[in-house]
Each structure stands twice: as C-alpha cells, then as structure tokens.
Design an enzyme around this catalytic site. Structure first.
Site, PDB file in Angstrom:
ATOM      1  N   GLU A   1       0.983  -1.228  -0.085  1.00 33.71           N
ATOM      2  CA  GLU A   1      -0.023   0.031   0.050  1.00 33.71           C
ATOM      3  C   GLU A   1       0.718   1.168  -0.061  1.00 33.71           C
ATOM      4  O   GLU A   1       1.804   1.326   0.920  1.00 33.71           O
ATOM      5  CB  GLU A   1      -0.792   0.055   1.171  1.00 33.71           C
ATOM      6  CG  GLU A   1      -1.953  -1.076   1.119  1.00 33.71           C
ATOM      7  CD  GLU A   1      -2.303  -1.628   2.784  1.00 33.71           C
ATOM      8  OE1 GLU A   1      -2.101  -0.941   3.442  1.00 33.71           O
ATOM      9  OE2 GLU A   1      -2.609  -2.896   2.549  1.00 33.71           O
TER      10      GLU A   1
ATOM     11  N   GLU B   1      -3.985  -7.059   3.010  1.00 34.80           N
ATOM     12  CA  GLU B   1      -2.618  -7.596   3.544  1.00 34.80           C
ATOM     13  C   GLU B   1      -2.576  -8.954   3.248  1.00 34.80           C
ATOM     14  O   GLU B   1      -1.250  -9.363   3.186  1.00 34.80           O
ATOM     15  CB  GLU B   1      -2.552  -7.497   5.168  1.00 34.80           C
ATOM     16  CG  GLU B   1      -2.312  -5.866   5.513  1.00 34.80           C
ATOM     17  CD  GLU B   1      -3.299  -5.004   5.195  1.00 34.80           C
ATOM     18  OE1 GLU B   1      -4.383  -5.460   5.212  1.00 34.80           O
ATOM     19  OE2 GLU B   1      -3.148  -3.646   5.293  1.00 34.80           O
TER      20      GLU B   1
ATOM     21  N   GLN C   1       2.238  -2.174   5.457  1.00 33.76           N
ATOM     22  CA  GLN C   1       2.493  -0.778   5.890  1.00 33.76           C
ATOM     23  C   GLN C   1       2.995  -0.564   7.399  1.00 33.76           C
ATOM     24  O   GLN C   1       3.933   0.107   7.524  1.00 33.76           O
ATOM     25  CB  GLN C   1       1.186   0.058   5.515  1.00 33.76           C
ATOM     26  CG  GLN C   1       1.570   1.596   5.420  1.00 33.76           C
ATOM     27  CD  GLN C   1       0.422   2.139   4.572  1.00 33.76           C
ATOM     28  OE1 GLN C   1      -0.683   2.195   4.941  1.00 33.76           O
ATOM     29  NE2 GLN C   1       0.853   2.678   3.321  1.00 33.76           N
TER      30      GLN C   1
ATOM     31  N   ASP D   1       1.340  -3.226  13.201  1.00 31.68           N
ATOM     32  CA  ASP D   1       0.068  -3.552  13.559  1.00 31.68           C
ATOM     33  C   ASP D   1      -0.978  -4.448  12.593  1.00 31.68           C
ATOM     34  O   ASP D   1      -1.787  -5.118  13.085  1.00 31.68           O
ATOM     35  CB  ASP D   1      -0.557  -2.607  14.171  1.00 31.68           C
ATOM     36  CG  ASP D   1       0.145  -1.948  15.304  1.00 31.68           C
ATOM     37  OD1 ASP D   1      -0.251  -1.997  16.342  1.00 31.68           O
ATOM     38  OD2 ASP D   1       1.125  -1.082  15.004  1.00 31.68           O
ATOM     39  N   TYR D   2      -0.847  -4.056  11.513  1.00 29.70           N
ATOM     40  CA  TYR D   2      -1.801  -4.644  10.347  1.00 29.70           C
ATOM     41  C   TYR D   2      -1.238  -5.909   9.810  1.00 29.70           C
ATOM     42  O   TYR D   2      -1.859  -6.393   8.872  1.00 29.70           O
ATOM     43  CB  TYR D   2      -2.072  -3.455   9.217  1.00 29.70           C
ATOM     44  CG  TYR D   2      -2.632  -2.246   9.991  1.00 29.70           C
ATOM     45  CD1 TYR D   2      -3.436  -2.305  10.884  1.00 29.70           C
ATOM     46  CD2 TYR D   2      -1.825  -1.024   9.674  1.00 29.70           C
ATOM     47  CE1 TYR D   2      -4.020  -1.095  11.519  1.00 29.70           C
ATOM     48  CE2 TYR D   2      -2.535  -0.090  10.368  1.00 29.70           C
ATOM     49  CZ  TYR D   2      -3.307  -0.038  11.228  1.00 29.70           C
ATOM     50  OH  TYR D   2      -3.869   1.201  11.877  1.00 29.70           O
ATOM     51  N   ILE D   3      -0.068  -6.346  10.343  1.00 26.20           N
ATOM     52  CA  ILE D   3       0.258  -7.813   9.834  1.00 26.20           C
ATOM     53  C   ILE D   3      -0.492  -8.947  10.401  1.00 26.20           C
ATOM     54  O   ILE D   3      -0.407  -9.868   9.849  1.00 26.20           O
ATOM     55  CB  ILE D   3       1.801  -7.984  10.303  1.00 26.20           C
ATOM     56  CG1 ILE D   3       2.593  -8.589   9.341  1.00 26.20           C
ATOM     57  CG2 ILE D   3       1.932  -8.528  11.523  1.00 26.20           C
ATOM     58  CD1 ILE D   3       4.198  -8.425   9.311  1.00 26.20           C
TER      59      ILE D   3
ATOM     60  N   HIS E   1      -1.197   1.476  16.364  1.00 24.70           N
ATOM     61  CA  HIS E   1      -0.031   1.918  15.923  1.00 24.70           C
ATOM     62  C   HIS E   1       0.890   1.930  16.828  1.00 24.70           C
ATOM     63  O   HIS E   1       1.895   2.669  16.768  1.00 24.70           O
ATOM     64  CB  HIS E   1      -0.154   3.664  15.570  1.00 24.70           C
ATOM     65  CG  HIS E   1      -1.417   3.599  14.535  1.00 24.70           C
ATOM     66  ND1 HIS E   1      -2.838   3.649  14.875  1.00 24.70           N
ATOM     67  CD2 HIS E   1      -1.357   3.673  13.256  1.00 24.70           C
ATOM     68  CE1 HIS E   1      -3.579   4.003  13.780  1.00 24.70           C
ATOM     69  NE2 HIS E   1      -2.640   3.997  12.683  1.00 24.70           N
TER      70      HIS E   1
END
Ligand SMILES: Cc1ncc(C[n+]2csc(CCOP(=O)(O)OP(=O)(O)O)c2C)c(N)n1
Ligand SMILES: [Mg+2]
Length: 803
Positions: A494, A525, A547, A550-552, A592
């Site tokens: 992204e 993701e 990105q 945390d979004y992994i 975050h």
C-alpha cells in the site's frame, strides 16, 4: 448426449476411444483409492482420510488443459488431478495416507502432512531449483480452508511479471509468462474472506489464474444455504464478469458430471487465461461426496434420502460411464473389465505401500527386541524387562513410538546396573533418536548453500566525505542498489509505488524501475503476503510491504500457515524466499504501536524475524537476505527514518548477519538486553545509570529468529551476573521468548546472582499520544528504577532505596 468436438478433432476413433478410456481408467483408479483408503483408516492402518471421490471427472478435464510450467494451488480433493498429471501413483497415494517419512515413497510431504495434501518438487535434494517449465507443478497444500488462495494470486502474477518485465533471467521459471496458475476450492470455503480478497485482487491485476470451485452443496454438514448468498457462487460473482468496457473475469458454469462439457470449459478457460492473461472462474456444480466429507463422520447424518439418491445417480464416474456406453465408445463389458483390473491394481499398490511403510518398522522392532533380550539376560529386573519386550513383540504393526518408548522404559529398569548390554541399549536409543528425529523435524530452515547462516558479514564502510543523512535515504539508496543488481527483485504494498512508501524509503523507485516492479496494491494484507509467496515460489525475489506492523495481523495467518511451513512441510522441496517488509516499534496508540512481537515470533517459526535498530542495519539485512533462499520479516523502526546516520560508501554491498547480537555499551554491573526502538531508550537509561555509579552492559538482539547463535549474551551475564530483558511487548510476550533463550538455551541461570527480570509494557495495548506511551511502555525512568532496585537489593548502602 453429444461427444465433444474438441476432443474428437484430429483424432481417429481409436485414438479418441483410447483417450476416453484412459480418462475413465484414471477416474476408476482414483475412486478405488478413495474407497480402499477409507477402509485403511477404519481398520486402523492410517489415522485420517480425506479423499477426492465425487470430484474425479472435472479433474481429468482440467489435467488436459494443464501444461508444463503451470502451477496448481488447490485443496484436498485433487487426487485425481495429481494422478492425471503423472505426479502421484497408487502406491504414493497410500504412502501418504500411512505417513511414510521417506520422501521417495511419499513425495507430497514425507509423511509430514496428512494424506490429501499434494505437492510437486520445485527443488532438488540440495535445494537447487529444478526446471519448472519442464514439469507440471503443484504448490504444497495446507489445511486451512481458502489458505491456498493468497499464494495462487502470486503464482499467477509471476507469469505477468515474466511476460512484461525485461531483464529477468527466466530460465527454469517461465516461457514468456505463458503459465497459468490453477486454483481449486470447495464451495463452502468460498465463504472465507481470503477467497473474496483473492478474487478481487486477481481481477484488478488481470493475471492468468483459473479458479475452479468444486461445488457439492456442502461444507462438511453445512448446506450451501448457510454458506453462500443465493446458494450460488458464480451467480453472486457475476459483477466480476468482463465486458466490452471493463476488464474483469470470464465466468464459466459447468456440471461436474458432464465429461465433454468439462473438457470444453477447461479448453476455453485455458486459452483465455494463457493468451490474454485474464482470470477465469469455473463454477463446477452438481458434484457429490460418495463417502461423505472425510473418515471422521458419515454424511447420512445430515443428507436426506432424496439427496443421497440424487448423489448416487449423479456420481460423476457413473455419469461418465453412462456417456461412454450410450455413445458407443466402449461396451459395458469393456468397462467392467477395466474396473476389475483397476480394483486389483489398487489393492496391489496399497499392499506395496504398506509393505514399504511397515517393513522398516518391523526391522527396527526386531533389532530392539534382540537387544532387550540380552539386557534382560543380565539384569536383576529380568521379569519386568521381558514383559516389556513381549508386549512390543506382540504388536503386529508397531510404530516408532511403540519401539522407542519400550527402549526408554527398559533403560529405567537397568539404571543402576552396569553391563555391556546396558551400554548397547543406551547407544541404540541415542542413535535411534538421532536418526529418527530429523524425519519429523528437519528443513524448518534452509539446508542449502544459500542458507542465511552461511552469508559472510560485510561491514558498512565510510570515508571522510560520508555525510549524516536521514535514515530513510540509506534505505532508499540501498533499495535502488538491490533493484539494479537483481532484476528479479520487486516490491509492492500500500503506497509503495507512486509516492515511494509512506516514509519515502522507496522514493523515486517506481519512476526508475516501472510500475510492475515497484507497485501500489490494494488494501489487502493477506493477499499482499500471498502474492509474495507465489512469486517467490516461481523464482522471483519479491519484497512484500505491510504498511505497519499492527496490520500484519491480517497477513499473519498466511505467514504462519503457508510461508513459515512451506520448506518444512515439503521436506525442503519447495521454497519461497520472500522478504516481508514492515515498520513499527515504539509507536503510539492501540493500532499503531508496532509492538506485538511475541505474537509474531511464536507463529512464524520457519521464517527469520529481524528488528534492526537503525536503517543501516536494516539495509544490511536486506542485502543479506537477497543472497539467501529463506523467507524473513524485517521490522524497520518507524522513528528511525528521520534520524541521522552516516551514509555508507558501499551501499547495496554491506551485510548484517542474522543471529548475531551487538554489544552497544560495555558494562560490568548488569546486562540489559533489548532490540529495535526500545534499545534507544535503554541506551538513554544506561547513560543516566552511569551517573549514579551503575555500569550497565547494553546488548542489541537485532535478530529474534534466529537468536544469538554465538551465545554472546550468556558471556555478558557471566561478567555482570545480572540480567534484565526490556521489551515493549506485553508481559510474557517476546520477553518470555528472549528469557527462555538466555536461561534455558544458553544456561545463563548458572551465572546469575539476582533474579533475572523482564521489564515490559502493560498488559493492555498502548494508549494514544506521548503520555499514553509513557504510561503503557517501559520508559527510561522505568528502566533506570528497575535496574537501580536490583543494585539496591544487592547493596543497600551504596544504593539507598529510591522510592
Ligand atoms: C479455516 C478452517 N476452518 C475449518 C476447517 C475444517 N474444515 C475442513 S474442510 C471443511 C469444509 C469445506 O467444505 P468445502 O469447501 O465445500 O469443500 P468440500 O470438502 O466440500 O470439498 C471444514 C469446515 C478448516 N480446515 N479450516
Ligand atoms: Mg463442498
């Protein structure tokens, strides 16, 4: 019913007949394997069975369209296909069912996966690529439903890259991007988010992917009415259909028992995907499950009599048989003769597989029995030992657990005796474990000459003109060097393309290397990860950018289930040297924070996990990984992009070693161990501690997996006799792992004068803002006070109580 014109074209009747009968023979063979396979489970020879019965005929049609170089990413129903492409014999089918640990007998996984999980070998026994363009390829299956989808996207995307990006050496991997990635999935599993995410992404990317849905109306006991809107996946995916104005999918529907229609469907799909690079969805409906879902239950419990009767009538093998006879291709007698012959062949294959599986075990058992007999002869516990031996000898089909546990129990009876027989038994146990353990545990990481552990360190170099620059420039220039050195390297994520990532570590790279190599992708993701896996499996060197750490979590399931297990589950015959790039550590806020390392490292064993404290270290890790054949996750410290570092003169060349810690401050009073952004705070606290006369040694782990291979931390603890692990993850997160490595693996407990401590974040996720951070994660004051307290306990006179 009409015969298929395509099939008949250019064929004499005899050739046509022989082709059809070859297919029918395969369908019957596969069915017999399923029937006999179930019996093997029910009689206890195998643990679990899940078979491809009721899905045979579409797979024959698919196999005809499948060419060398193509890839499959499918699920446990595809045994007929694997047989049809010549990648699984009857004997191998049963070897897989029994869990034969010899890869020559069970090429799918060397007994590591249950039967029904298929794979071909992309690598030879030394880990070198085979020529994938000269063979039919199947990526190794995993059990989580729809888990095959993200990787499928990457397998298809690789063709697009090979067709459109110049300068890549395509030897072994591609013929002008003409390869199709073929996916299969059960109707119920299309309910998974991964299915929809992949379908959308493939439509956007316009890649040569042909997706077959095997629709038998059920997912175990749950009917389609609970699974799919309108109970019809192709109906609800209609909006993806391409038209004159918009790119999209070709969607084909076909009945799973209609042999000629299936051949038409697959011929058409193949042509569209291969030539135009347009994704195709084939909804194969009216399929059945003659034996129900698996050996765990019976479908009579949830299918009514009417459904069961319909399934008997519309069984695809039965229907093909009717078609062959009614079109006068062969007589009932001819087919009966085939069926009879196949029954015998399958029985023989099964017997051969069982003998190959069982005979070595019998030999191992007999060898031990004779050793135990001699141990008994000189032991005062003879009676007990003979009983153990007799119990083992009476097991008709012993497994290794029976054998080894008997040996170990026997040893207990002679623990206080001395005899050469006892020594022989001890040696036998040790050598048996040494020989057998790798059968179950090898190949988690690379064994090849490209192993990350074999890379030699190259230090960054500097000269007098080396300027202090923002860290992001080091990363950016290093990526530039990587892309120019490795034409097969590419990055996507992204905001990774046009703006060069959110921190501009890829600034200008898209202009220089093009939109296919430096690409923006959708917010997805799991399929970013899968895209990377699939491309890496086809010889490219993808860097998949997530990105923020945390979004992994959206990608973690695929990292854990697919990427991290790939090399292990194929006993080293497939690999995906994917680099996952992300950023985090010491950020602020619930989503975050970039801190959840414990969750990550415990789920991705099989990958390397690196948390470089600055961008020079990070760049060095990328350079190292580009020379290896292993997957890794690199967490860049987000607050490091704007910090100044000296620009090395050998950008793209220097290499940071994996599994090597760095002592960033020497000291004698206590060893402080940390990593990533937290390390900067530890360094700050260590400086303040010197002001009160406490001399802390500070060690940067930098590589969590692998961990301190030289055991340097215990050497430090031997000097300081005190240890504190500082980590911004929750209590019991990564700190527990780190402490276990230091105390158990490195035996540091023997060197300690005080209790080893961990200083971690609070149990909750970090609150927002600077104060949220201060009260959520370990601060410099927390570190200072905790270290001070250790010194106070030891020496309250010099270090009086602080508070
Ligand atoms: C993520 C996940 N959830 C649940 C399961 C257990 N499970 C295995 S197969 C299956 C049903 C799949 O049905 P379908 O996709 O229609 O395939 P079929 O078996 O009917 O061919 C379920 C729920 C699993 N393997 N993975
Ligand atoms: Mg189903």
């Amino acid at each position: 019913m009409q015969t298929n014109p395509n099939l008949k074209k250019d064929l004499s009747f005899d050739d046509f007949k022989s082709e059809v009968l070859k297919d029918y023979t395969l369908a019957v063979t596969s069915r017999e394997c399923s029937l006999l396979g179930r019996r093997e489970v029910l009689t206890g020879k195998a643990k679990f069975g899940i078979f491809g019965d009721g899905k045979e005929i579409p797979q024959l049609a698919w196999a005809k369209a499948f060419k060398n170089g193509d890839f499959r990413s499918g699920y446990y129903r595809d045994q007929t296909f694997m047989m049809a492409i010549g990648e699984m014999t009857i004997q191998q089918f049963f070897a897989g069912l029994y869990g034969h640990t010899d890869i020559n007998h069970d090429p799918m996984s060397a007994g590591r996966q249950m039967g029904g999980h298929f794979a071909t070998h992309s690598l030879d026994e030394n880990g070198n690529w085979k020529d994938l363009t000269k063979q039919k390829n199947s990526s190794a299956d995993i059990s989580p439903t729809a888990g095959q989808m993200p990787r499928l996207l990457g397998l298809a995307q690789a063709s697009k890259i090979y067709r459109n990006v110049s300068g890549i050496d395509t030897t072994n991997f591609s013929d002008k991007g003409n390869e199709i990635a073929w996916g299969t999935i059960g109707n119920a599993s299309t309910s998974e988010g991964l299915f929809f995410e992949t379908i959308n992404a493939a439509g956007v990317l316009q890649v040569p992917m042909v997706m077959s849905v095997w629709d038998d109306e059920y997912g175990i006991s749950v009917h389609a009415k609970h699974q799919t809107t309108k109970e019809n996946i192709s109906e609800i995916l209609k909006g993806f259909q391409r038209d004159e104005d918009n790119k999209g999918y070709e969607i084909i529907r076909v009945q799973g028992w209609d042999y000629p229609a299936l051949i038409d469907a697959y011929t058409k799909a193949s042509k569209i995907a291969r030539e135009e690079h347009v994704p195709v969805l084939i909804h194969v409906n009216e399929l059945t499950q003659p034996q129900g879902h698996s050996t765990s239950g019976s479908h009579e419990r949830y299918k009514n009599a009417e459904r069961l009767a319909w399934e008997a009538d519309f069984d695809c093998n039965v229907k093909m048989r009717e078609w062959v006879v009614s079109n006068s291709i062969a007589t009932d007698e001819e087919l009966s003769a085939i069926e009879k012959d196949i029954k015998k062949q399958v029985r023989d294959g099964k017997k051969a597989a069982w003998a190959a599986f069982n005979n070595p075990l019998l030999q191992e058992r007999d060898e031990l029995v004779s050793i135990i007999e001699s141990v008994a002869s000189t032991s005062s516990n003879k009676a007990f030992i003979i009983k153990l031996k007799n119990d083992l000898a009476s097991i008709v089909e012993p497994i290794r657990k029976d054998i080894l546990s008997t040996a170990r129990k026997t040893l207990r009876y002679v623990v206080s005796e001395t005899s050469s027989e006892k020594t022989q038994l001890t040696h036998w146990i040790n050598s048996y474990i040494e020989k057998m353990q790798p059968k179950y545990s090898s190949h988690l990481y690379s064994h090849s000459k490209y192993s990350a552990l074999k890379v030699k360190e190259v230090k960054p170099t500097y000269d007098t003109s080396s300027a202090d620059v923002d860290g992001r420039l080091i990363i950016r220039d290093n990526f530039d060097a990587i892309f120019s050195k490795y034409p097969e390297a590419l990055v996507f994520g992204e905001d990774a393309g046009h703006i060069g990532d959110v921190n501009q570590g890829l600034e200008g790279m898209q202009e220089k290397y093009g939109e296919l190599r430096v690409a923006d992708v959708g917010i997805r993701e799991a399929t970013i990860l899968g895209q990377g896996i699939g491309m890496a499996m086809r010889g490219l060197r993808p860097i998949a950018e997530i990105q923020y750490l945390d979004y992994i979590l959206y990608a973690l399931q695929i990292m854990s289930d697919d990427l991290a297990t790939l090399h292990y589950r194929t006993q080293g015959r497939q690999k995906a040297p994917l680099i996952v790039r992300t950023r985090g550590h010491r950020l602020e806020g619930i989503w975050h924070s970039g801190s959840q390392m414990g969750g990550v490292i415990n789920l991705v064993r099989g990958m390397h996990v690196l948390v470089p404290r600055n961008m020079t270290k990070a760049a060095g890790f990328y350079n190292t990984l580009m020379e290896t054949d292993e997957p890794a996750l690199i967490v860049e410290c987000l607050n490091g992009y704007r910090l100044k570092e000296k620009m090395p003169t050998n950008i793209g060349e220097f290499k940071t070693l994996l599994g090597v810690v760095e002592t960033v401050k020497e000291g004698s009073d206590i060893t402080l161990v940390s990593y990533g952004s937290t390390l900067r705070i530890v360094e700050q606290a260590a400086k303040e501690l010197t002001e009160v006369g406490i001399d802390a040694e500070v060690i940067d782990i930098q590589s969590l997996l692998p961990f301190d291979l030289n055991h340097d931390i215990v050497k430090s603890v031997a000097k300081t006799n005190r240890l504190m692990v500082i980590d911004e993850d929750v209590p019991g997160g990564a700190s527990a792992y780190i402490l276990n490595e230091i105390l158990n693996t490195q035996n540091a407990y023997a060197q300690l004068d005080s209790k080893p401590l961990t200083l971690t974040a609070q149990h909750h996720r970090p609150a927002y803002g600077t104060d949220g951070d201060y009260f959520s994660k370990p601060s410099a004051e927390d570190i200072f006070e905790n270290v001070y307290n250790v010194m106070h306990e030891m020496n309250p006179v010099d270090f009086p109580k602080l508070r």
